[in-house]
Design an enzyme around this catalytic site. Structure first.
Site: not given
Ligand code: FPP
Length: 252
Positions: A25, A30, A42, A74, A76, A136, A212
């Site tokens: 998250d 960021w 992202h 979905w 968003r 892994l 944990e």
């Molecule tokens: C949460 O941050 C993040 C997501 C909903 C998407 C996570 C996806 C990635 C990091 C890309 C993944 C890629 C692979 C290859 C698995 P947010 O958008 O909810 O952030 P916020 O809470 O600050 O708005």
């Protein structure tokens, strides 16, 4: 700030968590903090996925499960959904040679049929191509929610019972477990959530009964190997009692 080598020296290699699950998250925040579009957060999040995968492999963690896209995601804005789907499909294809070199097996977890065709094809190709890998296991939860998964398992068991393939009294915890999307994957030892929120957000509700929990304010794109090492050190300071007394655990 301690450097990575010093942190790694604090990790007890005989008590590495077998399975780490992560709620990634903080990508949006960021990007906001840097005055960038959410998509930049992202994209940077993909680099953090790369680092976490590499560190998990190096540490001898057997399973890393990432919450990449929830059922609720979905809802968003369509443009953000499209960007994320494109990014995930592109990232998995780009990373595939290195995943293969590192013997990493991809396992898709979720309602994959809902993923748009192009991204779905790339994801399924990567899952197939890494099927033989024995290092892994990288679980990617996509279009996933725990309530969806539990409902699906209940539906499948009900259908088997209706056809006479299973008797209701034979539905045990382990039978139920084997009908979940995570069948065959042990329960997480450690669940990490980045981004400062203290909640589970419909992730692996069945599987984290005795995990944990570790919450860190670090935003996902900033989650580096040092931050991951700190989470493992914290995990190793916990006493896991699984409902027993401390004395019982220590005498085991
Ligand atoms: C949460 O941050 C993040 C997501 C909903 C998407 C996570 C996806 C990635 C990091 C890309 C993944 C890629 C692979 C290859 C698995 P947010 O958008 O909810 O952030 P916020 O809470 O600050 O708005």
């Amino acid at each position: 700030m301690q450097d990575l080598d010093a942190l790694i020296r604090q990790i007890d290699s005989s008590r590495i968590p077998r399975h780490v699950a992560i709620i990634m998250d903080g990508n949006g925040r960021w990007a906001n903090l840097k005055g960038l579009p959410r998509s930049a957060g992202h994209a940077e999040g993909v680099s953090a996925v790369h680092r976490a995968t590499e560190f998990s492999s190096d540490m001898g963690i057997r399973f890393l499960t990432l919450y990449a896209f929830s059922t609720e995601n979905w809802n968003r804005p369509q443009q953000e959904v499209d960007t994320l789907m494109h990014l995930i499909g592109w990232a998995i294809e780009r990373e595939l040679p290195e995943l293969l070199r590192n013997n990493v097996r991809i396992r898709l977890i979720g309602d994959i049929d809902r993923i748009p065709d192009d991204a779905r094809r790339r994801l399924l190709d990567a899952e197939k191509a890494t099927e033989h890998c024995t290092g892994l296991t990288l679980g990617m939860c996509l279009s996933y929610s725990a309530r969806w998964e539990i409902t699906e398992a209940a539906r499948r068991l009900a259908s088997k019972a209706q056809k006479g393939e299973i008797a209701p009294e034979d539905i045990s915890e382990s039978v139920f477990d084997s009908h979940l999307a995570t069948a065959g994957i042990p329960d997480p030892d450690l669940l990490i959530r980045t981004g400062g929120e203290h909640r589970i957000s419909n992730f692996l509700l069945w599987q984290i009964a005795y995990s944990e929990l570790y919450f860190t304010p670090v935003l996902w794109p900033d989650f580096d190997k040092e931050a991951y090492a700190r989470a493992i050190i914290d995990f190793q300071s916990r006493e896991r009692r699984f409902g027993m007394t401390s004395a019982q655990v220590q005498n085991k």
